[in-house]
Enzyme design. Structure first.
Site, mmCIF file in Angstrom:
data_model
loop_
_atom_site.group_PDB
_atom_site.id
_atom_site.type_symbol
_atom_site.label_atom_id
_atom_site.label_comp_id
_atom_site.label_asym_id
_atom_site.label_seq_id
_atom_site.Cartn_x
_atom_site.Cartn_y
_atom_site.Cartn_z
ATOM 1 N N LYS A 1 0.794 -1.231 0.000
ATOM 2 C CA LYS A 1 0.000 0.000 0.000
ATOM 3 C C LYS A 1 0.821 1.273 0.000
ATOM 4 O O LYS A 1 1.855 1.353 0.676
ATOM 5 C CB LYS A 1 -0.874 0.020 1.248
ATOM 6 C CG LYS A 1 -1.920 -1.056 1.264
ATOM 7 C CD LYS A 1 -2.740 -0.878 2.509
ATOM 8 C CE LYS A 1 -3.792 -1.945 2.665
ATOM 9 N NZ LYS A 1 -4.320 -1.919 4.031
ATOM 10 N N GLY B 1 11.454 -5.519 6.593
ATOM 11 C CA GLY B 1 10.173 -6.058 6.159
ATOM 12 C C GLY B 1 10.287 -7.147 5.119
ATOM 13 O O GLY B 1 11.204 -7.972 5.152
HETATM 14 P P1 AMP Z 1 4.651 -4.383 2.660
HETATM 15 O O1 AMP Z 1 4.520 -5.073 3.983
HETATM 16 O O2 AMP Z 1 3.867 -3.109 2.548
HETATM 17 O O3 AMP Z 1 6.076 -4.246 2.197
HETATM 18 O O4 AMP Z 1 3.914 -5.318 1.625
HETATM 19 C C1 AMP Z 1 4.367 -6.598 1.339
HETATM 20 C C2 AMP Z 1 3.252 -7.368 0.708
HETATM 21 O O5 AMP Z 1 2.817 -6.698 -0.421
HETATM 22 C C3 AMP Z 1 3.664 -8.735 0.280
HETATM 23 O O6 AMP Z 1 2.987 -9.691 1.050
HETATM 24 C C4 AMP Z 1 3.240 -8.804 -1.180
HETATM 25 O O7 AMP Z 1 2.585 -10.000 -1.501
HETATM 26 C C5 AMP Z 1 2.278 -7.652 -1.302
HETATM 27 N N1 AMP Z 1 2.215 -7.150 -2.661
HETATM 28 C C6 AMP Z 1 3.235 -6.794 -3.454
HETATM 29 N N2 AMP Z 1 2.809 -6.443 -4.669
HETATM 30 C C7 AMP Z 1 1.475 -6.578 -4.665
HETATM 31 C C8 AMP Z 1 0.465 -6.379 -5.649
HETATM 32 N N3 AMP Z 1 0.770 -5.964 -6.861
HETATM 33 N N4 AMP Z 1 -0.816 -6.626 -5.281
HETATM 34 C C9 AMP Z 1 -1.115 -7.054 -4.045
HETATM 35 N N5 AMP Z 1 -0.197 -7.256 -3.075
HETATM 36 C C10 AMP Z 1 1.074 -7.024 -3.376
#
Ligand code: AMP
Length: 398
Positions: A200, A356
């Site tokens: 996000k 992360g």
């Molecule tokens: P974060 O914790 O914000 O770094 O988000 C990591 C997560 O984002 C991971 O579990 C990914 O599977 C998810 N993610 C990455 N790209 C996408 C995408 N295009 N659509 C949905 N989820 C995503």
């Protein structure tokens, strides 16, 4: 502040905050000991000097009282593995009379592990009286728990005021995390590139606002890319898109222009007909995603462009995966970027993997030894990169 590396701890009793918040299996075995391993050099130095160590940590999220499943006694075998010849005592309450008897009786070269600090709600409240009790476990306070440095808790921040400046300091892990974050934030070698991904935009707004001021390039991937693409009028289908953040996304793009920062969005995407490992998938332009499809990875064009930018960089920060790398079909973007970062590092760039999911991605890719530094602290590193003052750090510097 005490200079840890140049101090000698002979006959000293050190009370040390570590981050032993490790994952456990259903039968309470440690399934990933990375955080324990990260604290080993600091503990080892004190023990080798002839000092003793009282270790304190939290584990899990107990609800304000003792819970057997969150007992720190579960980590003793994993810790003992690194210190096979060391006596490791355990106190089943971190501030009981028994705990103080045990810490007072420690001999040089011995370790006492205290029970979970969060069995007392006072820990997370940063309670002064509780911190003062913890401080009685040692005459020197060392904080090596980078993972909780962004929390103003009794054992991470309040306790520091119980020690004068010559009796408190960072362990090796804290010092390394701070030093490596500074390499990216303060006068980095240019060109400096941030790769920002993850789910996000809303989670990374403050990071992006800070990076726009200091980076030459920002490569955006992951789910957050689609909010930017939608903000520019693109069709993102069913991709993750935060409609409340469209204006902010445009503001960031505008600000980047005034700061001479180039923001890259993925030219193409691997799109899927549903969010599943075995979903049907194809490559399309990121701003022309069909209505019933969703972008789950950056496409080959984007990979090629991002790789070139990364290879031209002298300093690289990576935070967040480029796609849903947990599903093999949508992991190519993330692993290709990992490879580009490793190749750039081979060519002499400094690379920081900033916490992360990018840390799990680099570990999964097997390339962790080919990047400069992999941070152990997700939230703490993010806050540091956002330019925030971390309570666990400022309390020691005070
Ligand atoms: P974060 O914790 O914000 O770094 O988000 C990591 C997560 O984002 C991971 O579990 C990914 O599977 C998810 N993610 C990455 N790209 C996408 C995408 N295009 N659509 C949905 N989820 C995503």
């Amino acid at each position: 502040m005490l200079d840890f590396n140049n101090s000698t701890f002979r006959d000293a009793r050190v009370v040390m905050r570590v981050d032993f918040n490790v994952p456990l299996s259903p039968d309470f075995a440690v399934t990933d000991d990375t955080r324990i391993e990260a604290a080993v050099p600091t503990i080892r130095k004190i023990l080798y000097d002839g000092g003793s160590v009282v270790l304190m940590s939290h584990l899990g999220r107990p609800k304000g009282g003792p819970e057997a499943k969150y007992s720190l006694k579960h980590v003793i075998p994993a810790l003992q593995k690194y210190f096979p010849d060391t006596v490791i005592h355990f106190a089943d309450d971190c501030i009981s009379d028994d705990a103080f008897i045990k810490s007072a009786a420690l001999k040089g070269g011995e370790v006492l592990l205290l029970e979970n600090l969060r069995f007392y709600p006072e820990e997370e409240k940063g309670d002064k009286a509780f911190a003062a009790k913890l401080a009685k476990h040692g005459e020197i306070y060392i904080n090596d728990a980078f993972g909780t440095a962004h929390r103003e808790h009794a054992s991470t921040a309040t306790i520091a005021s119980c020690f004068d400046k010559n009796h408190k300091g960072f362990g090796y892990l804290m010092a390394a995390e701070v030093e490596n974050a500074h390499k990216v934030m303060n006068n980095p070698q240019k060109p400096v590139t941030a790769i920002v991904g993850g789910a996000k935009v809303s989670d990374k707004i403050q990071l992006l606002e800070k990076l726009v001021e200091s980076m030459d390039n920002i490569l955006i991937g992951g789910g957050m890319a689609y909010t930017f693409i939608a903000a520019q009028g693109g069709n993102v289908g069913k991709s993750l898109c935060e409609n409340d953040y469209l204006d902010l996304a445009l503001k960031i793009l505008d600000k980047a222009k005034t700061q001479n920062t180039r923001i890259y969005l993925p030219a193409d995407s691997v799109v899927a007909d549903r969010f599943a490992a075995d979903a049907a998938h194809k490559v399309v332009a990121s701003n022309q995603i069909p209505d019933d499809w969703m972008g789950l990875d950056i496409g080959p064009e984007a990979i090629k462009q991002y790789r070139e930018v990364v290879l031209d960089s002298r300093t690289i920060l990576w935070n967040g995966p480029m796609g849903v790398f947990e599903f093999e079909a949508f992991s190519t973007g993330t692993f290709s970027i990992a490879e580009a970062v490793a190749d750039a590092t081979d060519k002499g760039a400094f690379s920081l993997i900033g916490g992360g999911d990018s840390v799990s991605a680099i570990n999964k890719s097997g390339l962790e030894s080919r990047v400069s530094y992999v941070s152990t602290g997700g939230g703490a590193m993010l806050e540091m990169l956002e330019g925030k003052e971390l309570p666990g750090i400022s309390a020691i510097m005070a």
